[in-house]
Write a protein that holds these residues in place. Structure first.
Motif, mmCIF file in Angstrom:
data_model
loop_
_atom_site.group_PDB
_atom_site.id
_atom_site.type_symbol
_atom_site.label_atom_id
_atom_site.label_comp_id
_atom_site.label_asym_id
_atom_site.label_seq_id
_atom_site.Cartn_x
_atom_site.Cartn_y
_atom_site.Cartn_z
ATOM 1 N N LEU A 85 0.830 -1.208 0.000
ATOM 2 C CA LEU A 85 0.000 0.000 0.000
ATOM 3 C C LEU A 85 0.867 1.261 0.000
ATOM 4 N N ILE A 86 1.870 1.291 0.857
ATOM 5 C CA ILE A 86 2.739 2.469 0.958
ATOM 6 C C ILE A 86 3.514 2.682 -0.338
ATOM 7 N N LYS A 87 4.050 1.599 -0.902
ATOM 8 C CA LYS A 87 4.861 1.707 -2.122
ATOM 9 C C LYS A 87 4.021 1.696 -3.400
ATOM 10 N N ASN A 88 2.709 1.455 -3.254
ATOM 11 C CA ASN A 88 1.800 1.380 -4.401
ATOM 12 C C ASN A 88 2.301 0.360 -5.428
ATOM 13 N N GLU A 89 2.544 -0.844 -4.924
ATOM 14 C CA GLU A 89 3.040 -1.906 -5.794
ATOM 15 C C GLU A 89 2.294 -3.204 -5.513
ATOM 16 N N GLN A 105 -13.360 -1.948 6.257
ATOM 17 C CA GLN A 105 -12.514 -1.770 5.077
ATOM 18 C C GLN A 105 -12.239 -0.279 4.901
ATOM 19 N N CYS A 106 -10.959 0.066 4.735
ATOM 20 C CA CYS A 106 -10.571 1.470 4.614
ATOM 21 C C CYS A 106 -9.705 1.673 3.378
ATOM 22 N N ASN A 107 -10.042 2.665 2.581
ATOM 23 C CA ASN A 107 -9.241 3.007 1.415
ATOM 24 C C ASN A 107 -7.959 3.686 1.910
ATOM 25 N N TYR A 108 -6.814 3.028 1.708
ATOM 26 C CA TYR A 108 -5.548 3.529 2.257
ATOM 27 C C TYR A 108 -5.143 4.866 1.632
ATOM 28 N N GLU A 109 -5.278 4.999 0.339
ATOM 29 C CA GLU A 109 -4.852 6.240 -0.331
ATOM 30 C C GLU A 109 -5.654 7.447 0.176
ATOM 31 N N LYS A 110 -6.947 7.245 0.380
ATOM 32 C CA LYS A 110 -7.780 8.346 0.884
ATOM 33 C C LYS A 110 -7.408 8.698 2.324
ATOM 34 N N LEU A 111 -7.107 7.676 3.138
ATOM 35 C CA LEU A 111 -6.661 7.952 4.506
ATOM 36 C C LEU A 111 -5.345 8.727 4.472
ATOM 37 N N TYR A 112 -4.425 8.305 3.629
ATOM 38 C CA TYR A 112 -3.133 8.975 3.526
ATOM 39 C C TYR A 112 -3.310 10.423 3.057
ATOM 40 N N GLU A 113 -4.123 10.639 2.037
ATOM 41 C CA GLU A 113 -4.364 12.006 1.536
ATOM 42 C C GLU A 113 -4.955 12.888 2.630
ATOM 43 N N LEU A 114 -5.906 12.359 3.386
ATOM 44 C CA LEU A 114 -6.495 13.118 4.484
ATOM 45 C C LEU A 114 -5.453 13.396 5.563
ATOM 46 N N SER A 115 -4.550 12.450 5.787
ATOM 47 C CA SER A 115 -3.508 12.653 6.815
ATOM 48 C C SER A 115 -2.566 13.796 6.443
ATOM 49 N N ASN A 118 -4.876 16.874 7.486
ATOM 50 C CA ASN A 118 -5.473 16.917 8.814
ATOM 51 C C ASN A 118 -4.493 16.329 9.830
ATOM 52 N N HIS A 119 -4.041 17.175 10.738
ATOM 53 C CA HIS A 119 -3.028 16.755 11.714
ATOM 54 C C HIS A 119 -3.526 15.600 12.599
ATOM 55 N N GLU A 120 -4.790 15.621 12.967
ATOM 56 C CA GLU A 120 -5.323 14.536 13.809
ATOM 57 C C GLU A 120 -5.256 13.198 13.084
ATOM 58 N N VAL A 121 -5.588 13.204 11.801
ATOM 59 C CA VAL A 121 -5.521 11.968 11.018
ATOM 60 C C VAL A 121 -4.072 11.540 10.862
ATOM 61 N N SER A 122 -3.180 12.499 10.719
ATOM 62 C CA SER A 122 -1.756 12.191 10.622
ATOM 63 C C SER A 122 -1.259 11.488 11.886
ATOM 64 N N ILE A 123 -1.676 11.979 13.032
ATOM 65 C CA ILE A 123 -1.290 11.346 14.306
ATOM 66 C C ILE A 123 -1.877 9.938 14.388
ATOM 67 N N PHE A 124 -3.165 9.801 14.042
ATOM 68 C CA PHE A 124 -3.817 8.489 14.048
ATOM 69 C C PHE A 124 -3.062 7.515 13.137
ATOM 70 N N HIS A 125 -2.773 7.955 11.917
ATOM 71 C CA HIS A 125 -2.061 7.139 10.932
ATOM 72 C C HIS A 125 -0.699 6.705 11.483
ATOM 73 N N TYR A 126 0.033 7.637 12.036
ATOM 74 C CA TYR A 126 1.350 7.354 12.611
ATOM 75 C C TYR A 126 1.247 6.313 13.730
ATOM 76 N N LYS A 127 0.269 6.467 14.601
ATOM 77 C CA LYS A 127 0.137 5.540 15.735
ATOM 78 C C LYS A 127 -0.257 4.134 15.269
ATOM 79 N N VAL A 128 -1.087 4.041 14.234
ATOM 80 C CA VAL A 128 -1.432 2.730 13.683
ATOM 81 C C VAL A 128 -0.176 2.087 13.085
ATOM 82 N N LEU A 129 0.596 2.864 12.320
ATOM 83 C CA LEU A 129 1.835 2.337 11.743
ATOM 84 C C LEU A 129 2.803 1.888 12.834
#
Length: 191
Positions: A85-89, A105-115, A118-129
């Motif tokens: 997902l990260i490397k799009n391969e 089910q979550c669309n990864y690209e849309k979550l990444y674009e929102l992150s 949006n700083h809150e989504v960025s923090i959420f994304h980082y913590k999940v990773l």
């Protein structure tokens, strides 16, 4: 979407209602039957999943045709080929439902674009990773530091009743042992 709210708040307790609603726009609850492939080999994945009910595994197949289970996912764990997902391969792993499953089910690209916006989504994304990294590092250390019996006992403790939920060869593959070795371990633990 109380399930997602609880999941998200475990990673980011102060997630605002507005941000939560923005994230809901690209989430859906899906049901998949046993043996369904969420991601096939060499398929470019689009989604990642949060297991609500059921068990999923990721695995690859050696050049000799042997399956090697990398991870077993149970409720509230994230699943999906994060590297692809990260490397799009294309995925080098197969993600298969071992039981009937209900997932978020979550669309990864849309979550990444929102992150990125949006700083809150960025923090959420980082913590999940972070949690995925810690989980994977722990699995590697277990393979290096624990013997097969210790790994099996740990799996039983983490997933009570696992022996009655999925095939023994999946458990053996996850533990990096043969089904015969697993049978011996189980026999020794009973006596």
């Amino acid at each position: 979407m109380d399930f997602f709210r609880n999941f998200a708040q475990n990673f980011h307790p102060s997630l605002s209602e507005d941000t939560f609603k923005q994230m809901l726009a690209f989430l859906s609850i899906r049901h998949f039957p046993k043996n369904y492939e969420l991601v096939s080999l060499d398929e470019k994945p689009t989604y990642f999943y949060v297991v609500k009910k059921g068990i999923i595994r990721s695995y690859n197949i050696s050049s000799k045709g042997k399956e090697h289970t990398k991870t077993i996912y149970t409720p509230t764990m994230t699943s999906g080929n994060l590297g692809a997902l990260i490397k799009n391969e294309p995925s080098k792993l197969i993600y298969e439902c071992l039981t009937d499953c209900e997932v978020l089910q979550c669309n990864y690209e849309k979550l990444y674009e929102l992150s990125l916006k949006n700083h809150e989504v960025s923090i959420f994304h980082y913590k999940v990773l972070q949690s995925v990294y810690i989980r994977e590092e722990s699995k590697i250390l277990e393979l290096q530091m624990l013997n097969a019996t210790q790994r099996y006992k740990k799996l039983q403790k983490q997933l009570p009743g696992i022996d009655n939920l999925i095939n023994q060869y999946h458990i053996a593959s996850y533990l990096n042992i043969t089904p015969v070795q697993l049978s011996r371990i189980r026999k020794n633990l009973i006596y």
